[in-house]
Motif scaffolding. Structure first.
Motif, PDB file in Angstrom:
ATOM      1  N   ILE A  34     137.563  51.486  51.151  1.00 46.81           N
ATOM      2  CA  ILE A  34     137.159  52.582  50.260  1.00 46.81           C
ATOM      3  C   ILE A  34     138.270  52.872  49.252  1.00 46.81           C
ATOM      4  O   ILE A  34     138.018  53.031  48.055  1.00 46.81           O
ATOM      5  CB  ILE A  34     136.817  53.847  51.076  1.00 46.81           C
ATOM      6  CG1 ILE A  34     135.537  53.624  51.891  1.00 46.81           C
ATOM      7  CG2 ILE A  34     136.656  55.058  50.158  1.00 46.81           C
ATOM      8  CD1 ILE A  34     135.269  54.703  52.922  1.00 46.81           C
ATOM      9  N   LYS A  75     137.516  61.559  44.262  1.00 42.75           N
ATOM     10  CA  LYS A  75     136.886  61.967  42.995  1.00 42.75           C
ATOM     11  C   LYS A  75     137.489  63.264  42.471  1.00 42.75           C
ATOM     12  O   LYS A  75     137.722  63.411  41.270  1.00 42.75           O
ATOM     13  CB  LYS A  75     135.366  62.108  43.174  1.00 42.75           C
ATOM     14  CG  LYS A  75     134.661  60.777  43.286  1.00 42.75           C
ATOM     15  CD  LYS A  75     133.178  60.954  43.507  1.00 42.75           C
ATOM     16  CE  LYS A  75     132.531  59.583  43.699  1.00 42.75           C
ATOM     17  NZ  LYS A  75     131.136  59.692  44.067  1.00 42.75           N
ATOM     18  N   GLU A  81     135.844  59.738  49.861  1.00 45.01           N
ATOM     19  CA  GLU A  81     135.375  59.516  48.485  1.00 45.01           C
ATOM     20  C   GLU A  81     135.299  60.812  47.673  1.00 45.01           C
ATOM     21  O   GLU A  81     135.781  60.844  46.535  1.00 45.01           O
ATOM     22  CB  GLU A  81     134.051  58.753  48.489  1.00 45.01           C
ATOM     23  CG  GLU A  81     134.261  57.294  48.877  1.00 45.01           C
ATOM     24  CD  GLU A  81     133.013  56.456  48.735  1.00 45.01           C
ATOM     25  OE1 GLU A  81     132.731  56.064  47.578  1.00 45.01           O
ATOM     26  OE2 GLU A  81     132.350  56.206  49.759  1.00 45.01           O
ATOM     27  N   ALA A 134     138.079  52.285  45.128  1.00 49.15           N
ATOM     28  CA  ALA A 134     138.198  53.460  44.264  1.00 49.15           C
ATOM     29  C   ALA A 134     139.424  53.379  43.347  1.00 49.15           C
ATOM     30  O   ALA A 134     139.563  54.192  42.442  1.00 49.15           O
ATOM     31  CB  ALA A 134     138.290  54.719  45.118  1.00 49.15           C
TER      32      ALA A 134
END
Length: 177
Positions: free
Chosen positions: A56, A33, A29, A60
């Protein structure tokens, strides 16, 4: 960098798989980002990941591409993946089904049959240019370099353009990945 507007970050684990472990799940993650902050478009190729990592990645992502061929095995896998994504709350509007290596003739399963098997979702077809694609893959070069007149290349450029527009540079870095 491959060009002014295209960068590739290749996992060391994919190149030296016996000595370097893949990205740790807890780092995924923050890594995503960081990529989002730097680029307006990020493409992640994740063909063989755990269900947790896939979850995940999908959560995202603005868009998830499921790439398959028109085979019974690939249709079964795509159907299973669509069901799993649906159960995890991912709407079909965030999923695109891509039929890779498509050839109108010599297909054992038709596009219509595949569409029915996958709940009527639209299918995007990419032509079969096996020689050009493999040449690029084997030499680590862009399809534009090894097969500039390839139909597959033109289809990929058109498809990429339909996914997002690449704006001008930001902070000295090209937009898009």
């Amino acid at each position: 960098p491959y060009s002014e507007r295209l960068y590739a970050l290749i996992s060391p684990a994919s190149i030296h798989s016996s000595t370097i472990p893949p990205l740790a799940l807890e780092r995924l993650e923050p890594t995503l980002k960081a990529c989002r902050r730097e680029y307006c478009g990020v493409v992640i190729d994740a063909p063989r990941v755990s269900a947790e990592m896939a979850s995940i990645l999908v959560r995202a992502s603005d868009l998830t591409l499921l790439v398959m061929q028109l085979t019974v095995k690939d249709l079964r896998v795509a159907h299973t993946m669509l069901n799993a994504l649906s159960k995890s709350g991912v709407g079909t509007e965030r999923i695109r089904l891509i039929v890779n290596r498509y050839c109108k003739r010599h297909q054992m399963i038709t596009l219509e049959e595949a569409g029915k098997a996958l709940g009527g979702m639209p299918l995007k077809c990419l032509s079969n240019d096996f020689i050009g694609a493999v040449r690029g893959l084997n030499y680590g070069k862009l399809l534009a370099q090894v097969a500039p007149r390839s139909i597959l290349r033109r289809e990929l450029v058109e498809f990429a353009g339909s996914l997002f527009q690449l704006p001008a540079k930001r902070n000295g870095n090209a937009q898009g990945s």
